[in-house]
Design a protein around this motif. Structure first.
Motif: not given
Length: 625
Positions: A266-273, A509-528
């Motif tokens: 459930f946590t992995n489902l909520l993460f991208p939401i 992270d072994d979940e593609k959706s979570i890796v993609h989300l974390e990447k977006q968050m960090l890049e929006r915050l200015g990180y590489q």
């Protein structure tokens, strides 16, 4: 004369005055005298003490005067060397040719050893009888017709009967099992062997029943014939209770493991939401319909995160974090959940005071208290279609307040849940907070609800009071100490901009959706960023360019190599690399364990942008210092 002289027992002749006129060799030897030394002595001179001597004189005088029929006489003699012996005397009259009594003839037998043996046998039988009667298990014996012939004290006490009430009764009268009579008759006929180590239910005199472990043994006489059966019964009430508790604990552990697994998914489902809705809120104009809709999605996601925390708390995979909380909000949320399951024809009245001060508590546990008390009230009113009343108010408890005498003086928030249900019997009200104790029918209660409430309230420095009357209902009052004014949290400050940065971060992270989300968050915050769904691939990339990365964010629960193992490998290559571990569980790792492994920060999933940005800046800032 030869027969008398060689007889193995003593023979003596006395005149009518009680003087010895003849003794055979066996009597001399028995008394320890030489031949002829006894002649002329009175028979009572041989007695052990004055009491026996007086008794012998009186008896002899009675014989001379009244001429009773010859009989057996027992006495205690003293030998010449001072030993005392027990003797058995068979006597008869000596008569002359005119049939006149001229004296007494006595046959004397030393029964000292036999009497000692009899006394020892009597003591042994008494010891056996005591062992039998006071054995830790109940014993009873019955004949070939099934009628009880013997019962020990333990069984009488166990069943509440007297021996007169049980002996002669058919043994199956005291057994609850309907098939017991047929089973016992079959054993008596020889159709079935005696039972060993089986369970049965017995009924006491007062009508209550209890489980026993019983064993049967055949009673066989000296001819080898079966004369009956002896049954041993052991009260196993406590053992059955402990076994049920163990089964319940194992069931709860299984449910907890299942709940933990569900919470993880459930946590992995909520993460991208949560994460995507939080980012998208910044992409739409303030006040627009799109932003309002996204805000509702974001709120629902956060509510889902709170539910996950409740599940993890239930499965003991989440630590409790006490914070200053206002119970009003939590109580209203609990009421919404309960109202959805409680039938509409059961009214719920609310009296929730808005001015109650905050308490230092774990929100999830406060939610548990409310849910358990309300559910308990519903079960009480369901059979009678009663009503439920929920009240929350703040009270001042003084040292002289009798109704709350166990509480320290001070201000308390009181959560009261009352019902007009069936009420609680006075005989069990003292046990309602015991673990696994329940008055509900099988399948309706675990016996953990009120025990959980009691434990939580006590752990928070409060107390719970209950008042109940059978047929009128019950009231539960949970007291929780109100925080002092100085300890209250300051009003929420105006939202500050999220901290940003430009560092290079490795995301795993072994979940593609979570890796993609974390990447977006960090890049929006200015990180590489550079991201991987395989911990092995991430390790290979780090080995190639270990100095390229300023920070690593890795999931905990991954196949082949989990987050802790990956962290250990990365630190072995580059000891100064800061690592943040993301996990949906706190059971496997806590801050102390993480610190010992060299991990610089923990993030509980699902992670929002605010938490992520603050934790990243916090760890990077600490590393620079």
């Amino acid at each position: 004369r030869t027969l008398v002289n060689t007889a193995p027992f003593g023979i003596q002749l006395t005149d009518l005055n009680g003087r010895i006129v003849y003794s055979n060799p066996a009597h001399y030897k028995m008394q320890g005298y030489r031949p002829n030394e006894l002649i002329g002595m009175h028979i009572w001179d041989l007695m052990a003490n004055e009491s026996h001597r007086a008794k012998a004189r009186k008896y002899y005088q009675t014989i001379v005067k009244t001429r009773p029929d010859p009989a057996v006489y027992f006495n205690r003699d003293k030998t010449r060397d001072g030993r005392e012996i027990e003797v058995k005397i068979n006597w008869d009259y000596i008569r002359n040719e005119k049939d006149e009594v001229t004296g007494i003839i006595s046959i004397i037998e030393d029964i000292t050893e036999r009497k000692k043996a009899e006394e020892q046998l009597q003591k042994s039988e008494e010891r056996f009888r005591n062992l039998y009667d006071d054995a830790p298990v109940g014993y009873f014996e019955y004949d070939l017709q099934g009628n009880i012939t013997r019962v020990n004290r333990t069984e009488l006490k166990m069943l509440g009967y007297t021996s007169e009430e049980m002996i002669g009764q058919p043994c199956w009268k005291f057994i609850v099992d309907e098939a017991a009579r047929e089973q016992i008759i079959a054993k008596l006929r020889g159709d079935r062997p005696p039972a060993v180590g089986l369970e049965r239910t017995y009924r006491r005199k007062d009508g209550t029943t209890f489980p026993v472990l019983f064993e049967d043994r055949l009673l066989i006489n000296e001819k080898g014939d079966i004369t009956g059966i002896r049954t041993a019964i052991q009260d196993i009430t406590e053992r059955v209770k402990l076994q049920n508790q163990l089964n319940q604990a194992q069931k709860m552990e299984s449910i907890g493991s299942l709940a933990g697994g569900i919470a993880h998914d459930f946590t992995n489902l909520l993460f991208p939401i949560i994460g995507l809705s939080e980012m998208m809120l910044e992409d739409f104009p303030p006040g627009s319909l799109e932003q309002q809709n996204l805000h509702e999605i974001f709120k629902a996601g956060k509510r889902g995160r709170e539910l996950v925390q409740q599940i993890l708390s239930f499965s003991r995979q989440s630590e409790h974090q006490p914070i200053p909380v206002h119970i009003q909000k939590i109580l209203k949320e609990a009421l919404k959940l309960c109202r959805a399951t409680i039938p509409a024809d059961i009214p719920i009245t609310q009296d929730i005071k808005t001015d109650c001060g905050p308490v230092m508590a774990d929100p999830t546990q406060i939610h548990q208290i409310a849910m358990n008390l309300i559910t308990n009230a519903y079960h009480a009113v369901e059979p009678v279609s009663g009503s439920i009343t929920i009240q929350l108010l703040e009270v001042d408890v003084t040292s002289t307040n009798d109704s709350t005498g166990d509480l320290a003086p001070g201000r308390y928030t009181v959560l009261s849940v009352s019902d007009t249900g069936i009420g609680i019997d006075g005989a069990v009200i003292s046990r309602i907070f015991d673990p696994y104790f329940t008055t509900k029918e099988k399948g309706r209660g675990t016996g953990l609800g009120l025990a959980t409430v009691f434990g939580i309230v006590k752990a928070h420095g409060g107390d719970i009071k209950v008042h109940s009357e059978v047929g009128k209902g019950s009231s539960f009052h949970a007291y929780l100490p109100v925080l002092a004014k100085s300890a209250e949290v300051n009003p929420e400050k105006q939202q500050q901009p999220l901290p940003t940065g430009t560092e290079h971060i490795l995301v795993v992270d072994d979940e593609k959706s979570i890796v993609h989300l974390e990447k977006q968050m960090l890049e929006r915050l200015g990180y590489q960023t550079r991201s991987f769904t395989s911990s092995s691939d991430a390790l290979d990339a780090f080995k190639t360019e270990p100095s390229k990365f300023d920070l690593v964010i890795t999931d905990m629960n991954m196949p082949n190599m989990n987050g802790m193992q990956l962290a250990a490998e990365l630190i072995a290559i580059r000891p100064d690399i800061p690592i943040i571990l993301c996990t949906g569980f706190s059971e496997r790792i806590d801050n102390k364990t993480a610190e010992d492994l060299g991990i610089k920060g923990l993030l509980m999933k699902p992670v929002g942008m605010k938490d992520l940005s603050q934790k990243v800046r916090e760890v990077l800032h600490d590393m620079k210092e």
